[in-house]
Write an enzyme that holds these catalytic residues in place. Structure first.
Site, PDB file in Angstrom:
ATOM      1  N   LYS A  19      33.023   1.247  83.741  1.00 46.06           N
ATOM      2  CA  LYS A  19      33.424   0.002  84.414  1.00 46.06           C
ATOM      3  C   LYS A  19      32.421  -1.105  84.108  1.00 46.06           C
ATOM      4  CE  LYS A  19      35.999   2.512  87.924  1.00 46.06           C
ATOM      5  NZ  LYS A  19      36.042   3.190  89.229  1.00 46.06           N
ATOM      6  N   GLN A  73      32.749   3.559  94.564  1.00 42.66           N
ATOM      7  CA  GLN A  73      33.280   4.710  93.819  1.00 42.66           C
ATOM      8  C   GLN A  73      33.476   5.899  94.770  1.00 42.66           C
ATOM      9  OE1 GLN A  73      34.194   4.491  90.600  1.00 42.66           O
ATOM     10  NE2 GLN A  73      34.936   6.562  90.587  1.00 42.66           N
ATOM     11  N   ASP A  79      40.152  -2.448  94.255  1.00 42.03           N
ATOM     12  CA  ASP A  79      40.840  -1.152  94.171  1.00 42.03           C
ATOM     13  C   ASP A  79      42.201  -1.187  94.872  1.00 42.03           C
ATOM     14  OD1 ASP A  79      39.424   0.895  92.785  1.00 42.03           O
ATOM     15  OD2 ASP A  79      37.942   1.005  94.386  1.00 42.03           O
TER      16      ASP A  79
HETATM   17  N1  GUN Z   1      37.538   7.638  92.260  1.00 46.42           N
HETATM   18  C1  GUN Z   1      38.525   8.070  91.442  1.00 46.42           C
HETATM   19  N2  GUN Z   1      39.341   7.056  91.108  1.00 46.42           N
HETATM   20  C2  GUN Z   1      38.854   5.961  91.720  1.00 46.42           C
HETATM   21  C3  GUN Z   1      39.266   4.599  91.752  1.00 46.42           C
HETATM   22  O1  GUN Z   1      40.265   4.180  91.159  1.00 46.42           O
HETATM   23  N3  GUN Z   1      38.498   3.776  92.502  1.00 46.42           N
HETATM   24  C4  GUN Z   1      37.412   4.206  93.193  1.00 46.42           C
HETATM   25  N4  GUN Z   1      36.729   3.315  93.920  1.00 46.42           N
HETATM   26  N5  GUN Z   1      37.007   5.459  93.185  1.00 46.42           N
HETATM   27  C5  GUN Z   1      37.725   6.327  92.455  1.00 46.42           C
END
Ligand code: GUN
Length: 284
Positions: free
Chosen positions: A52, A96, A119
Site C-alpha cells: 500500500k 490493517q 476501507d
Molecule cells: N485485512 C485484510 N484485508 C484488509 C483490507 O482490505 N483492509 C484492512 N484495513 N485490513 C485488511
C-alpha cells in the site's frame, strides 16, 4: 479455453487514472494523504502494508505508516485514530486488520471519521452502500466490479453466487452485484449442498479463505469465476480459493492468483484515498 482476467493490467490502468487526477489536485495545492496503522507483526499484514505504501509513492500520494507494538492499548490506538481524524494533511485512514485479540476492531473502525474511511468499513459507509448512495466502496468488491467491467462480463439478469459472508468481501460484494441487477445468492459454511448452489452461478465469486475450495464439480460450464483467495499454505506459494487447473478448462473467464483480484484491491484503495481528498477539499 477460459479468458484469464488480468488484474495487473486493469489495476495499472486504474492507478494511471488516479495518478493523473492526483497531479491535477497538486496544481490546486492539494496532496492526498493516507495514514496506515499496523499493530503487531503479522507477516501477511506487513506485506500488504508495504504494498500500500509503495502504491502511494508511485502515484504521488503522501503516506505515513504508524507501526505500533503488539501490546498497544485500546486507548492508545483510539487516541492515534482521533489525532489522524483531526489532521488536514491526512485524507484517508486505514487500520490493517486483523488486530491483536485484546483490541476491539469494531471500536477502532467506528472511531475512524467516515469521511476518511478509505476501507469503507465504518457503519455509516456500510449503510450508504446498502442504499446505493456512497462515496467509498470497499476495495476488494469494488476491484472485482472493475475487473468484470474490463472483461466485458454482462451482469444484469445473471445468477451470481458469492461464497463467503465476511463484512470485508462477501456481504458488500453481494450488494454491489445486486446493484448491478444480478440475482444474488450468498453461500457460507452452513449452506446445504453448496456445490449444487454454486453450479447455478453464471458468475461465481469465491471468498472463503481455503486453498482449492472450489473444484470443477462446483462450476457450471461457461461460468465466470472470480477468486478472492489469498492463501499461503505453510512454506508454499500464494494460492487462491479455486482449484485453477481443474476449473479453468470449464469456465469462460477466470481470475488467477496471484495477478487477479489482489492488485485491484490496492488500486481501489488509491482511488478511495483520492476521493477522500476531493471530498475534504470540496473538489468535484
Ligand atoms: N485485512 C485484510 N484485508 C484488509 C483490507 O482490505 N483492509 C484492512 N484495513 N485490513 C485488511
Amino acid at each position: 479455453m477460459a479468458k484469464i482476467i488480468d488484474g495487473k493490467a486493469v489495476s495499472t490502468a486504474v492507478k494511471a487514472q488516479v495518478a493523473q487526477e492526483v497531479a491535477v489536485l497538486k496544481e490546486k495545492n492539494i496532496v492526498p494523504g493516507l495514514a496506515v496503522i499496523i499493530v503487531g507483526d503479522d507477516p501477511a499484514s506487513r506485506v500488504y502494508v508495504n504494498n500500500k505504501k509503495k502504491a502511494c509513492e508511485a502515484l504521488g500520494i503522501y503516506s505515513e505508516e504508524h507501526a505500533l507494538p503488539a501490546d498497544t492499548t485500546q486507548q492508545e490506538l483510539l487516541a492515534l485514530v482521533e489525532s489522524l481524524n483531526n489532521r488536514s494533511d491526512i485524507s484517508g485512514i486505514l487500520c490493517q486488520l486483523p488486530l491483536p485479540g485484546h483490541l476491539d476492531e469494531k471500536k477502532v473502525i467506528n472511531t475512524i471519521s467516515p469521511l476518511k474511511d478509505v476501507d469503507a468499513f465504518h457503519p455509516s459507509n456500510v449503510g450508504a452502500i446498502m442504499i446505493g448512495d456512497y462515496h467509498f466502496l470497499p476495495c476488494t468488491p469494488a476491484g472485482i466490479m472493475e475487473l468484470l467491467k474490463a472483461a466485458g462480463v454482462e451482469i444484469a439478469g445473471k445468477r451470481c453466487v458469492v461464497i463467503g459472508r465476511s463484512n470485508i468481501v462477501g456481504k458488500p460484494m453481494a450488494m454491489l452485484m445486486l446493484h448491478a441487477n444480478a440475482t444474488v445468492t450468498i453461500c457460507h459454511s452452513r449452506t446445504v449442498d453448496l456445490p449444487a448452489v454454486c453450479r447455478q452461478a453464471d458468475i461465481l465469486i469465491a471468498a472463503v479463505g481455503k486453498a482449492g475450495f472450489v473444484t470443477a464439480d462446483m462450476v457450471k460450464p461457461g461460468a465466470v469465476v472470480i477468486d478472492v483467495g489469498m492463501n499461503r499454505p505453510e512454506g508454499g506459494k500464494l494460492c487462491g480459493d479455486v482449484d485453477f487447473d481443474g476449473v479453468e478448462p470449464l469456465c469462460s473467464a477466470i481470475t488467477p492468483v496471484p495477478g487477479g483480484v489482489g492488485p485491484m484491491t490496492i488500486a481501489m484503495l488509491m482511488k478511495n484515498t483520492l476521493m477522500a481528498a476531493k471530498l475534504q477539499n470540496a473538489v468535484r
